[in-house]
Structure formats: C-alpha cells, structure tokens
Design an enzyme around this catalytic site. Sequence first.
Site, PDB file in Angstrom:
ATOM      1  N   CYS A 178       0.829  -1.210   0.000  1.00  0.00           N
ATOM      2  CA  CYS A 178       0.000   0.000   0.000  1.00  0.00           C
ATOM      3  C   CYS A 178       0.860   1.256   0.000  1.00  0.00           C
ATOM      4  O   CYS A 178       0.918   1.993   0.988  1.00  0.00           O
ATOM      5  CB  CYS A 178      -0.907  -0.010   1.227  1.00  0.00           C
ATOM      6  SG  CYS A 178      -1.782  -1.565   1.375  1.00  0.00           S
ATOM      7  N   GLU A 179       1.597   1.466  -1.087  1.00  0.00           N
ATOM      8  CA  GLU A 179       2.426   2.663  -1.270  1.00  0.00           C
ATOM      9  C   GLU A 179       2.521   2.898  -2.769  1.00  0.00           C
ATOM     10  O   GLU A 179       2.676   1.947  -3.529  1.00  0.00           O
ATOM     11  CB  GLU A 179       3.876   2.425  -0.785  1.00  0.00           C
ATOM     12  CG  GLU A 179       4.058   2.144   0.667  1.00  0.00           C
ATOM     13  CD  GLU A 179       4.002   3.370   1.553  1.00  0.00           C
ATOM     14  OE1 GLU A 179       4.074   4.495   1.037  1.00  0.00           O
ATOM     15  OE2 GLU A 179       3.863   3.169   2.772  1.00  0.00           O
TER      16      GLU A 179
END
Length: 417
Positions: A344-345
């Site tokens: 989640c980046e």
Amino acid sequence: MNPHFAYKDNILMAEGVSLADIAAQVGTPAYVYSKAAFTAPLDAFADAFKDVPHLVCFAVKTSANLSLLRLVAEKGQGADIVSGGELYKSLKAGIAADKVVFSGVGKTGREMREALEAGIMMFNVESAEELALLSRVAGEMKKIAPVAMRLNPAVDPHTHPYVATGLKESKFGLDRETALGLYAQAARDPNVSVVGLSCHIGSQLTSIAPFLEAAAKLKGVAQELAGMGIQLKYFDMGGGLGVNYNDETPPALAEYAAGLKGLLRDVPGLTLVLEPGRYVSGPSGLLLTQVLYNKINGEKRFVVIDGAMNDLIRPGLYGSYHRVLPVCRTGAPEVTVDVVGPICESTDFLAKGRALPQVAGGDLLAVMDAGAYGFSMSSNYNARPRAAEALVDGDSFTVVKARETYADLVRGEDPSA
Ligand SMILES: *Cc1c(COP(=O)(O)O)cnc(C)c1O
C-alpha cells in the site's frame, strides 16, 4: 545482460537450471544467484590488480548471505563491513578477520570492541569523536586499534544524489585539513596505530575520472603524511564501480585498474585496498516473481506481481531501473505496463512504462540485476515474510536462505506484554 542468465528453449535459465523449476520448488518471490556470476568479478578484480600489492574487500552490505560470503572467503578475499552484524556474518562465513575493513560514520563502542576483539585489519575513521572513542575503547581493552582516516575528496561522482558520498556537503569522510590534524593526533596516541588512508566517493559510477580525481587527492595526503614521518600501509579506494542495468556503459575494470596503478606507481610500499560491492553482486542475482493479476485503470495497464518494494526497494527509493524478463518466452505481443507489487504505497513498483510481452496470472517474471542492495535492503513491511534465496551452481541449486514464515514475523513479540 549477465551471460549466466540466458534463455534456453525460450526458458530463462540461471546457469544450467530453469527458473521455472526453481519457482516450482522454492516458491516466489525468491532471490536467485548464480555462483559463477558472483565469483567471476571477484576473480576479475584479483586479476586486474595481480601485479601490485592489493586486497579485495567485498562490500558486505550489498549482499550478505553467508553462502555468498563463503565464496569470498574461499578466494582468500576480505570484507568491507559497516556494522557489528556484518562483522559477525563475515567471520561466520570464514572471512579472515585481518582482511576486514570497518567503514561507516556511526560505529558504536560495542561494535568497536567486537572488531578489536576479532582483530580486524583497520577502522576507517570518519570523525574526531569517533577516533576519541576508538582510542578509549582500545585503551580499555589493552589493544591497539589500526586506523585509516576516510577522506572526503570533494569530487562529484556524477551518480544518483542518494548514492553520492564524496561530495563536499555529504555526511561521509573528513576534509583534508581535519584528516591531517587527526593523523597527527593519532600518531601520538598509544592506543591507535595509523595504517591507512581511505575514501569511498559514491556508488554506480559510470566513469573513471572521479575515481582518479579522488585517488590523486588521497595520494597528495599520503605524500604529505610521509613528510610528517607517517608511513601508510593501505590505500583504500572504496567501491563504486558501476554496472549495466539498462543503457549505462560502466567503465571497464581494466581501465579502472590501469588508472589507479598508474597514479600510485611512484608511491611504493602501499597495498591497494578495493571494496567492490555492486560490481560483484549486482549482476549475480535476480528477483524471481509470479504474476498475480493484470489490471487496467483507464489508459494505464498494470501487472501486479507477488514481489514488492519490501523485497526490492531500489526502484521506489532511487527510481532505479531493473530489466524485467518473462521466464517463459511466448512470443506474445508487447504491451506497455507498470510492474507493481501488493504493498500500500505508490512507491511500490518494480518497473514503470515498460514494454513487456503480455502476461497472465501465474506467469513468472525475473527482475534482473537485483543481487546488490536487493535482499540486503529488504524488510517485513506490510508483514510480508522476506523472500527465500537460492544459489545456483551449474546444473543444481541450493536454498541458501529459507523463506521467512509468519512465526518469524512475530519473533520477540508478545501480545500479553
Ligand atoms: C557501499 C560501500 C561500498 C560498496 O559500494 P558499491 O558501489 O556497491 O561498489 C564500498 N565501500 C564503502 C565504504 C561503502 O560504503
């Protein structure tokens, strides 16, 4: 591309082993190294400098698996370390303590004690306070610490700013005046012995000129020290020689060696210390991953794989380029995609805007030239167990690091605490 990774019958091989076979047995993501690809540059370094006194100290931070360090030990070569952990691993792999150079701006007292206990070759000192602590620790242990000052030669290596270390404003090294002052101080200190002079100007250099510019400055300091009656044994040029990830043309090792040897011809009695890292380990390994999904957002196409920035952070951290190759060459038409991981980046990508033959879930992709700063920079971010590592030798391979388990993720944690 490294000749030890090549297609045979449209399957990408590591030496004589199919990467598809490794994925089937080890799972993905996995780092795969070729023994021949790792040892060839070590031999090349030894060969390029064979006519002068020299020592090759492999930069452990690039790739610290014990089985790779063992290959360094078997060649009788040394290690460039930047922590007590790297000292531990180097010694455990059989590298001789007296061929270990300790670099870095933040050595702790404990790390100094461990290194003095082991009897390393030298500490590359980076500040007055570090020298003072080292002297105190050595005095307490009734030992004499062998030291080199790390000079910051203030040259521009023309590389990525995050890996340039010899610029005037960087945190690394000592300016000439400070270094000379510390040499004078060290020469009077019974707890230390002055043995060398060092530098490391940056990483992934693609021209020789900055190395020679730095070497010339070091040589000037060595000559000035000789005038003060301080005779050095080691002239440590650090690492930094670049490799080809995409379209770079790194300098030939022979040219680098000839330049350094030429410069040092008139300063006899010095042993040249070389600390190659990436040059040795970079092209020796790849990250083997599996495609999870294809995804289309408007105009953009993504290939989502099971490898991620926690496995290989270089693209996200430096915008680095790694070739991405299908393990099975199918002849499918090419599409332009971003190759991304599950994290989640937005920095979780391994390749951007890349023309790749169309792939489907379950297909395998190899992220090439990931042997340096790959596994060694990996983390457990998103509670992802770190990848397995496999070492290929000819027609067989060994798992040289087991894939981490969920139990590894909670080691040392206690929910009742
Ligand atoms: C990182 C480092 C190296 C290795 O650098 P490469 O660019 O990987 O060759 C060598 N010496 C020192 C002191 C380092 O910090």
